[in-house]
Motif scaffolding. Structure first.
Motif, short mmCIF file in Angstrom:
data_model
loop_
_atom_site.label_atom_id
_atom_site.label_comp_id
_atom_site.label_asym_id
_atom_site.label_seq_id
_atom_site.Cartn_x
_atom_site.Cartn_y
_atom_site.Cartn_z
N VAL A 10 -41.76 16.82 -11.66
CA VAL A 10 -40.53 16.41 -10.99
C VAL A 10 -40.84 15.44 -9.84
N ALA A 11 -41.82 15.81 -9.01
CA ALA A 11 -42.15 14.99 -7.85
C ALA A 11 -42.69 13.62 -8.26
N LEU A 12 -43.59 13.59 -9.22
CA LEU A 12 -44.18 12.31 -9.62
C LEU A 12 -43.17 11.44 -10.33
N ALA A 13 -42.33 12.03 -11.18
CA ALA A 13 -41.31 11.25 -11.86
C ALA A 13 -40.30 10.68 -10.87
N SER A 14 -39.93 11.46 -9.84
CA SER A 14 -39.01 10.96 -8.82
C SER A 14 -39.65 9.82 -8.04
N TYR A 15 -40.94 9.96 -7.75
CA TYR A 15 -41.66 8.92 -7.02
C TYR A 15 -41.76 7.63 -7.84
N LEU A 16 -42.07 7.76 -9.12
CA LEU A 16 -42.29 6.58 -9.95
C LEU A 16 -40.99 5.95 -10.44
N MET A 17 -40.00 6.80 -10.79
CA MET A 17 -38.80 6.28 -11.46
C MET A 17 -37.53 6.42 -10.64
N ASP B 178 -34.32 8.41 -8.46
CA ASP B 178 -33.24 9.31 -8.86
C ASP B 178 -33.78 10.71 -9.13
N SER B 179 -34.09 11.43 -8.05
CA SER B 179 -34.73 12.74 -8.18
C SER B 179 -33.86 13.74 -8.94
N VAL B 180 -32.53 13.63 -8.84
CA VAL B 180 -31.66 14.55 -9.55
C VAL B 180 -31.83 14.41 -11.05
N THR B 181 -31.87 13.17 -11.53
CA THR B 181 -32.05 12.94 -12.97
C THR B 181 -33.41 13.44 -13.44
N GLN B 182 -34.45 13.13 -12.70
CA GLN B 182 -35.79 13.54 -13.13
C GLN B 182 -35.93 15.05 -13.13
N ALA B 183 -35.40 15.72 -12.10
CA ALA B 183 -35.47 17.18 -12.07
C ALA B 183 -34.67 17.78 -13.22
N SER B 184 -33.52 17.20 -13.53
CA SER B 184 -32.70 17.72 -14.62
C SER B 184 -33.42 17.58 -15.95
N VAL B 185 -34.06 16.43 -16.18
CA VAL B 185 -34.79 16.21 -17.43
C VAL B 185 -35.93 17.21 -17.56
N VAL B 186 -36.75 17.32 -16.52
CA VAL B 186 -37.92 18.20 -16.59
C VAL B 186 -37.50 19.66 -16.77
N LEU B 187 -36.55 20.14 -15.96
CA LEU B 187 -36.19 21.56 -16.00
C LEU B 187 -35.51 21.93 -17.31
N SER B 188 -34.57 21.10 -17.75
CA SER B 188 -33.84 21.45 -18.97
C SER B 188 -34.76 21.41 -20.20
#
Length: 510
Positions: free
Chosen positions: A55-62, A64-74
């Motif tokens: 989640v942290a690395l995807a938010s850093y690289l891409m 929109d932390s909400v989208t990245q957290a939603s993708v990873v968690l779901s």
């Protein structure tokens, strides 16, 4: 009388120590049960760290932390269900299956951060439905890690019953208790220990090492007699190989990060530090090269147009009335303060920023201090670091009331910046603003989001003027009276962005 701890007929629960067909365990049942639950605890902590790392690395690289957290968690939760189903086939060889499972999870989870970082740095976009390669890889790692984590509990259920037979409900309760406590420890260790002390890549590698050691030690130490000689050697070789790969990656991680940063930010990277708040990167700033400041991978200051942007932000607000006391929110780089100090009549400038590392570099780095004209060393400037909301609520900890408040903040499109563009935030700004005070905000480009910002400022009780800067950015100037921004280009919303369509129940607009 029925023994409540006896397994139901044909329940598939393995025989305990001392029963025919089972080799005795090397420890007492109570000790063995404790060791299994300790293994559950460690593996759960590692699993959550992998999840948060993605989640942290995807938010850093891409972004929109909400989208990245939603993708990873779901994706990960879905994959855990698949893993639980797949583990049914391994229950007859629970010890060997769990040992190999943990080796694979340590390898995949430990290397996931480096792989994702490498794809982003060296390949960029791949196109397709997700838009780029890192998103494909993010989903792939979330699936793989989720499947492996989901397969743990069914196998651990068999192993704990192998030690001492008990009713299934009690065994599940014990396992889940250890699992959830481990997840709590992993969730707290990631932001407070691993990330600030080791960074994202090294933290993931260390987690993989702990995961491999814990899984291998549990199986080879406690359940080694359930494995054949060949199975023990295979598991030992697998664990040693995984640890060797992780150790090699650990040795090379600094060179890897340096090369990846050069690929992402250019060859002129001079400073790269992980503060308690964000990663700060400085590129250029020497031998006539313009300086670029990146915060968490996003360009915050571009040296060749920083002065123009800050002038667009600062000048209209300071020309419109008194300016003896000025508050700059988010201006830790010192460039907005430099622009403020150009005006006569400025007696005090308070700069509030969340990151002490940015302030330190603004004072000491030759390139950045030259760009800000060493403004933070001016006796009229006072710098305060900490939570902006808390400082504004405190009021007295700052030097208000202020004649001008300058919100030199990240782009409103970033999820992490949303609260700094909320009605509550501008309400707190209003509390420290003087009678003839003005507030100016950068609203990004002219779009629906910009008019959302303008309406949110208005909802806090200000009269606003929206204008376009010389550099193409759009800004909102507000005040208790109709502000007079001077020679700027006012802009008005198109019908598609009519203010009545932008009201948000919490933030006043959105």
């Amino acid at each position: 009388m029925i023994d409540p701890h006896a397994p139901a007929p044909h329940s598939g629960v393995p025989r305990s120590r001392g029963e025919p067909g089972r080799a005795p365990l090397p420890v007492k049942p109570g000790t063995g049960r404790f060791l299994v639950l300790a293994g559950v605890f460690v593996c759960a902590a590692c699993g959550l760290v992998y999840e948060l790392e993605l989640v942290a690395l995807a938010s850093y690289l891409m972004g929109d932390s909400v989208t990245q957290a939603s993708v990873v968690l779901s994706v990960m939760v879905f994959a855990m269900g698949l893993g639980s189903l797949a583990a049914k086939r391994l229950r007859c060889r629970a010890a060997a299956g769990f040992g190999m499972l943990e080796s694979l999870l340590a390898l995949v989870g430990g290397c996931s951060a480096m792989a994702l970082y490498a794809v982003f740095a060296w390949t960029g976009g791949w196109g397709g439905v997700w838009g780029d390669g890192p998103r494909y890889l993010l989903v792939g790692f979330s699936l793989a890690i989720g499947v492996l984590i989901g397969a743990e509990v069914p196998l651990l259920m068999v192993l704990i019953q192998r030690i001492r037979r008990q009713d299934p409900g009690g065994a599940v309760a014990d396992l889940f208790a250890a699992d959830y406590v481990g997840a709590l420890v992993g969730g707290l260790a990631f932001p407070f220990v691993l990330l600030p002390l080791l960074g994202q890549l090294t933290g993931a590698l260390l987690t993989g090492v702990v995961n491999a050691v814990a899984g291998g030690a549990l199986v080879l130490g406690l359940f080694r007699r359930d494995l054949s000689r060949r199975g023990r050697w295979l598991l030992l070789v697998a664990n040693v190989t995984v640890l060797a790969v992780l150790a090699a990656a650990w040795v090379l991680v600094d060179d890897f990060e340096r090369a990846a940063r050069h690929a992402m930010f250019g060859a002129q990277v001079r400073v790269a530090v992980q503060s308690e708040v964000q990663e700060v990167v400085l590129a250029g700033g020497e031998r006539g090269r313009p300086l670029d400041l990146y915060l968490d991978g996003r360009l915050r200051v571009r040296g060749d147009d920083a002065a123009r942007y800050r002038a667009d932000l600062v000048d209209p607000a300071l020309r419109g009335g008194p300016r003896a006391r000025v508050l700059v929110i988010g201006g830790g780089d010192g460039i907005a303060a430099r622009e403020v100090l150009r005006f006569g009549g400025v007696r005090r400038v308070d700069v509030v920023d969340t990151d002490p590392e940015v302030v330190r570099l603004a004072r000491r780095d030759p390139g950045l201090s030259a760009l800000n004209g060493r403004a933070l060393s001016d006796p009229r400037v006072r710098v305060v670091t900490g939570d902006v909301f808390g400082l504004l609520r405190g009021g007295g900890s700052l030097g208000g009331p202020y004649d001008v408040v300058i919100c030199d903040l990240p782009d409103p499109a970033l999820t992490s910046s949303t609260k700094l563009y909320s009605q509550e935030f501008y309400g707190l700004v209003a509390r420290v603003l003087g009678e003839r005070g003005r507030v100016v905000v950068h609203g990004g480009s002219v779009s629906g989001r910009f008019w959302t910002v303008a309406e949110t400022v208005r909802s806090a009780g200000f009269r606003v003027v929206s204008y376009r800067g010389r550099g193409g950015g759009a800004f909102v100037l507000g005040g208790w009276r109709a502000p007079s921004p001077g020679p700027v280009r006012p802009i008005r919303p198109d019908r598609a962005y009519a203010p009545s369509t932008l009201v948000h129940p919490r933030y006043g607009s959105g």
